[in-house]
Design an enzyme around this catalytic site. Sequence first.
Site, mmCIF file in Angstrom:
data_model
loop_
_atom_site.group_PDB
_atom_site.id
_atom_site.type_symbol
_atom_site.label_atom_id
_atom_site.label_comp_id
_atom_site.label_asym_id
_atom_site.label_seq_id
_atom_site.Cartn_x
_atom_site.Cartn_y
_atom_site.Cartn_z
ATOM 1 C CB CYS A 12 -0.908 0.002 1.225
ATOM 2 S SG CYS A 12 0.031 0.189 2.741
ATOM 3 C CB CYS A 67 4.329 -0.475 1.682
ATOM 4 S SG CYS A 67 3.320 -1.606 2.634
ATOM 5 C CG ASP A 101 5.253 -30.705 2.999
ATOM 6 O OD1 ASP A 101 5.673 -31.797 3.383
ATOM 7 O OD2 ASP A 101 5.774 -29.622 3.292
ATOM 8 C CG ASP A 154 7.259 -25.687 3.019
ATOM 9 O OD1 ASP A 154 7.126 -26.922 3.060
ATOM 10 O OD2 ASP A 154 7.887 -25.038 3.850
ATOM 11 C CG ASP A 195 7.091 -30.560 -0.264
ATOM 12 O OD1 ASP A 195 6.916 -31.754 -0.018
ATOM 13 O OD2 ASP A 195 7.130 -29.672 0.598
#
Lengths: 757, 47
Positions: free
Chosen positions: A51, A54, A470, A648, A652
């Site tokens: 935004c 930021c 996972d 993650d 994986d």
Amino acid sequence: MAVIALKEDAGCPSGLAPAEREESRADPSAFVRQGADGRDVLELMVQGAKCAGCIRKIEGGLLALPGVTDARLNLSTGRLSVSWAHGAVAAREITDALGRLGYASAAFDPEAARQSADEEGRRLLRYMAVAGFAAMNIMMFSVPVWSGGGEMGEGTRTLLHWVSAFIAIPASLYAAQPFFRSAWKALSARHANMDVPISLAVFLTLGISVAETIQQGEHAYFDGITMLLFFLLVGRYLDHRLRERARTAARDLLALQSVSASRIEPDGTIRAIPARDIGVGDRLSLAAGDRAPVDCVVEEGVSELDRSMLTGETMPQPAGVGAVVHAGVVNLTQRLVVKATARVQDSAMAQLARLIEIGEQGRARFVRLADKAAALYVPVVHSLAALTFLGWLFGPSLLRLAGFEVADVGVRIALMNAIAVLIITCPCALGLAVPAVQVVATGRLFKRGVLVKSGDALERLAETDVVVFDKTGTLTLGKPTLISRVETETLQAAASLARTSRHPLSRALTEAAGPGVPQASARELPGEGIEADVNGEKWRLGRRSFAAPTAPDANDGAVELWFSRGSGVAARFVFMDALRSDASETVRALKQRGIAVELLSGDRPTAVAAAALAAGIEAWKGGVSPADKTARLAALKASGRRSLMVGDGLNDAAALAAAHASASPGTALEASQAASDLVIQGAGLLALVEAIDVAKAAKARALENLRFSALYNLIAAPTAAAGLLTPLIAALAMSGSSLIVTLNALRLQLRGGPWTS
Amino acid sequence: MIFLIPVAVLMGAVGLAAFFWSLRSGQYEDLEGAAHRILIDDEEDRT
């Protein structure tokens, strides 16, 4: 003035994006390059900027650093470009400042950053602009011709036609280049794609319209052809934008992987170098918290390693001299000196990247909805146009043979009608049908923190009937949390020791205790625990054999820490890798939609069983190797299931690529994010359910649009074949159908649904 | 008519040229950022 953000003020001030997992990255100074004006320039990827606050925090905070002359954040791409007077600031200070402000950042490989200019998109935009302006201007001359009726003289009409031709011919030849190129490529490969009829229509229409104008005829299609090109280019551009965004996301992730390393030079100095420059035999310094950039062997030091990204195992493992450290493993407690045994491209992570590629090739065989429609469309339209031509040319003779009194219509009329078929059936609506829907859907998801990374991901996601999770870092937070109840005083005392360590259990303890002061005298013994001398007492925090050898073994398989003070009674802390707060809700929501849920993890079966029970998943398996995961997904595929893999870790990554569709949380390792179709930012998993819902709705809309296009052609094509088409009808029909298709796509955004906020 | 037609065509050309200029000067590089930047106050006179 520099505003040093307090801890509570970290991250996006609007709360749109929660602060991402902190992780110390290698020294960014390896990626600083010299700007044109002699200043140092650093390109960073910033996570979590959402935004205006930021932008202000980041740019303001950096400009407040002495020497920084320019800081510019691109909110759309998350890229931050910082420049400063040569040598005024160390690159590390920039990333540290960002870290204090609450934003994770990583240096960009300048080469990858430079490649990012989207030339193709700009070119398409230029073609689109030319076609659009030409269409508008020609329309200005066409409207009088249409509305003039009988009143307009032949001379005036021809003059207006000539003016239109003057605009339309160069504009169409320029703007239709992408179609010509693509058609030519297809023809030289002896294929026919959608661009072949389009190119043919452009040439024939221009030709016939010029011929008509020369003969002072009534029907010139200059307006139609430019408008057609405009709509087609809009569809083409939207489609390109979608793919480009996906490509950029993938490229950004690749650039992020280009981490740096600290090489120990022969003279003992330490230098930051890009990871790709590491050679076999190089000695590297691996500080606590660093991720190994290549496969290597420990030469000096004792520490503990976090292999969770490779194996899914949550507990750190001790490592001493001679221990093998694979790329991607995080060094936890003490600095290590390691020797590289492989280059970046040969390391374990790179091998996984190759597995990912193989998986993606398999996925490339997926035929997109729009391509399916096009494959059906091209032959039908071509033969229809040819039939029209032949019918008008030879029809009268055949009818005469049958005894009817009809006159020949001639080649000109036959050709006009055949071209009319080509124009009116030109796939404006078809070209817009799918991209328009996907643009709206991905935009919607993007706002909800779901990044769609490949163009056809939504189509594949919509087909999901089984979700494979996972455990570590996906269903769970990927870090231990204190679950046992301990007296506050004991907890605070233990935390004062824990604050000095980067060990995940120490961090969990610190988090539970809240802010406090670290124990100055504490020192860490890798693989054992932390020891400190406090007021003449020996305080110990660590494994049972180290901190409380006399205490009984609980023997319940739980992850524990013991804390003892002098000869007093030892306290036991029990930890668990806690589920994400919405994990069970997500599983329930998926089941409600008739989607099966499975859990595959590399962690110990007892831990997996506990997580499965808590999340409400019946089908689970622990101790699974990466190859087993891929095999399970292949088995699902073989049985006709459409799987969505959510994971993650590096372990994986191959499975993510092998699945029909895949997603990874924003905390996942870059390689996993690169391998998956969706990246879910933020702490929750529920966005996954929303993504599936949106994908399903998008597919329904796309199918509606395709059906509408087919219906439109079913009405329009016979009209044109019968010779009833005029330029006015063509213009209305084309713009009308494109408009309807686009509006239908927008309905996806307007309609209230489970994902509307 | 002789006068109006060229004027109309010219105006179209000017519009097109303006669009190209905006494209080249990078106004389409960060569409989202532009929407948010308007909300940021200048801090120059606040010390």
